[in-house]
Scaffold this motif. Sequence first.
Motif, mmCIF file in Angstrom:
data_model
loop_
_atom_site.group_PDB
_atom_site.id
_atom_site.type_symbol
_atom_site.label_atom_id
_atom_site.label_comp_id
_atom_site.label_asym_id
_atom_site.label_seq_id
_atom_site.Cartn_x
_atom_site.Cartn_y
_atom_site.Cartn_z
ATOM 1 N N GLU A 367 75.302 33.057 48.914
ATOM 2 C CA GLU A 367 75.912 33.737 50.071
ATOM 3 C C GLU A 367 75.965 35.244 49.831
ATOM 4 O O GLU A 367 75.707 36.046 50.740
ATOM 5 C CB GLU A 367 77.309 33.169 50.310
ATOM 6 N N LEU A 371 73.968 38.414 51.835
ATOM 7 C CA LEU A 371 74.744 39.509 52.414
ATOM 8 C C LEU A 371 74.168 40.871 52.046
ATOM 9 O O LEU A 371 74.194 41.811 52.853
ATOM 10 C CB LEU A 371 76.209 39.395 51.960
ATOM 11 N N LYS A 375 69.428 45.880 50.511
ATOM 12 C CA LYS A 375 70.362 46.971 50.774
ATOM 13 C C LYS A 375 70.373 47.975 49.624
ATOM 14 O O LYS A 375 69.950 47.676 48.506
ATOM 15 C CB LYS A 375 71.774 46.436 51.022
ATOM 16 N N VAL A 398 78.163 47.311 53.354
ATOM 17 C CA VAL A 398 77.567 46.224 54.126
ATOM 18 C C VAL A 398 77.993 46.293 55.591
ATOM 19 O O VAL A 398 79.072 46.789 55.924
ATOM 20 C CB VAL A 398 77.941 44.844 53.538
ATOM 21 N N ASP A 399 77.123 45.808 56.437
ATOM 22 C CA ASP A 399 77.419 45.680 57.867
ATOM 23 C C ASP A 399 77.860 44.243 58.121
ATOM 24 O O ASP A 399 77.037 43.324 58.191
ATOM 25 C CB ASP A 399 76.170 46.004 58.697
ATOM 26 N N HIS A 400 79.147 44.064 58.239
ATOM 27 C CA HIS A 400 79.702 42.720 58.381
ATOM 28 C C HIS A 400 80.976 42.834 59.205
ATOM 29 O O HIS A 400 81.724 43.806 59.080
ATOM 30 C CB HIS A 400 80.003 42.133 56.986
ATOM 31 N N LYS A 402 83.719 41.522 58.860
ATOM 32 C CA LYS A 402 84.941 41.434 58.064
ATOM 33 C C LYS A 402 84.930 42.381 56.880
ATOM 34 O O LYS A 402 85.931 43.043 56.578
ATOM 35 C CB LYS A 402 85.136 39.993 57.586
ATOM 36 N N TYR A 403 83.798 42.475 56.172
ATOM 37 C CA TYR A 403 83.731 43.228 54.925
ATOM 38 C C TYR A 403 83.070 44.594 55.123
ATOM 39 O O TYR A 403 82.119 44.732 55.894
ATOM 40 C CB TYR A 403 82.933 42.448 53.872
ATOM 41 N N LYS A 404 83.560 45.575 54.393
ATOM 42 C CA LYS A 404 82.939 46.899 54.356
ATOM 43 C C LYS A 404 82.091 47.080 53.100
ATOM 44 O O LYS A 404 81.104 47.811 53.120
ATOM 45 C CB LYS A 404 84.016 47.994 54.385
#
Length: 585
Positions: A367, A371, A375, A398-400, A402-404
């Motif tokens: 997973e 993600l 990158k 990251v582009d998510h 929830k997460y930065k």
Amino acid sequence: MKHITQVYAEQVTSGAVLACKWEVLACRRHLADLKRVEDSEFPYVFDETRADRIYRWYQYCRHVRGPFSGQPIELLDWQKFDHGVLYGWVHKDSGKRRFRKAFHMRARGNVKSTENSAKCNYHMCADAIYPPGQPDTAVYESMPEVECAAVDRGQARRVWNDAREMGEKSPDILRRLTIKKTYIEHNSRGGFLRPISKDTKNKDGGAPCYVSMDEYHAHSTSEIHDRMMSSFGKRSQSLMDIISTAGDNAINNPCKREYDLCVKILSGEIPAEDYFIMIRQLDEGDDPHDESLWLKANPILRVDNAYSKELYAAIKSDHDIAYASNDAEKIREFLTRRGDLWQASAQNKYMTGCMDKLKELFIPHDEFCELVKNKSAYNGLDLSKTIDLTGVAHAFRVDHPKYKYAVTSHGFIPEERAEQHEQSDRVPYRMWGNAGHVTLTPGSVVDYGYIESYIEDKETEQGWKIEELCYDPYNAEYFTQRMELNGYTRVEIRQGVQTLSEPTKKLRELILQGEIVFEENPCLLWCFSNAVEVTDNNGNIKLSKKHKDDSQRIDLLSAAINSLVRALAVEDDVNKYIMSEEFSL
């Protein structure tokens, strides 16, 4: 019918029996293990006949002091749980005892020494191995060796003298043992039961089947513990049994280090199938003036008898004197001896109150790779001594939804020193190596070539673009120069608070807000749990180990912070640029 150990565990976990956090976790562990028995890969089974065997033994033992002196010992429910779990779990094929080590911590006056005196006699007389449920085939130890270990000769003889007196007052024990003023041996199988301390000559070379380690908090070093453990392997089911109350020297104390290890095991941070743990103490945040909570650390108070009344009166007196006098030393003594709480820990843990949240942010390898695939990454390096653990990390924006940020960290340790470090650090480096969380490099020093290959392979396999190598200059100058020749950009990360304070604070903030995610790695989680926060007069912080020689390492976390120093700084620069552009409009 359910066994008493299961009944008690269910009562504790349901809240029917008031208990501290660690006792609840110990009971959950037992209940979870009972379910694991159905798994063919789980090698242990709970043999009720082995648990009941230790219960019957106590019927032969008599109290040697207090209001019940001379009377047979009657185990209470919490004692039946402790003894039943410790002695009842066995290997499902061989019948050998599962647990080779036990840690019992509770407040003063709760019969720890009495229990171990009885167990010393048990291991001299009645301990045996037999296939689960087949007591008629019991095989006993030949020439049993039982050690009553303590910090000094006087303390060591305390448990030994109680064991001797218990044997003399208990006819069923006395007919099995030859008990003299200076020695105890089995009538037909020989062996010995002896006191041992740092003053004892010829501590090496024995083959103990049972070691009672008394009041471990009083030990300034782990010498006796380590020597006894190193002698294991010569018996089929040796047992190290540590008993202690908390101490007032929580800095670099071997018992406190053992305690820290135990709470990590109970919390699920470190696997240890062969270690039984029972800690009874006041919980963090408990009101020490609330008498109803005292029984968390003093389980004797759960019953109403002559001894519990005497103990309550003593605790009440200590409490009233300590707090009425407003004497800091007396209050510390009360919290330590009666609340079983460690004192004098001057350093603050970085992740205090945050560990549960942190664990939720660790995700599986596949997973994580998905993600961060293709990158840009900021590499972080913490190259320690070449004989120790070394950390390498990568931080990603990251582009998510929830997460930065996303962070992965990996460890490197020399293969020939892995076993030595497992004993000193008390973590399973070789198991982590097999699982891919740590790389064991050949030889006795870390081969930095493996680190170089690891970084390059990640670029090739995952499509990462390494923007910068962010390194602690200690031990890393030559390595990063070589990497620079290979086309990498290197950035020195000064290790002072001016550089590290904001990223370190930001990391914790991201964790609490759930805006950062980590690749699953128990070694990184262990480093997080070890980190101590050091603060200067201006409120700046940096992370450290408790002590420069401490084995509770933080290398993977240090590497992660080094990577975040630049990842966060680049984002700040971008945000400042955007703000300036908006302002100019």
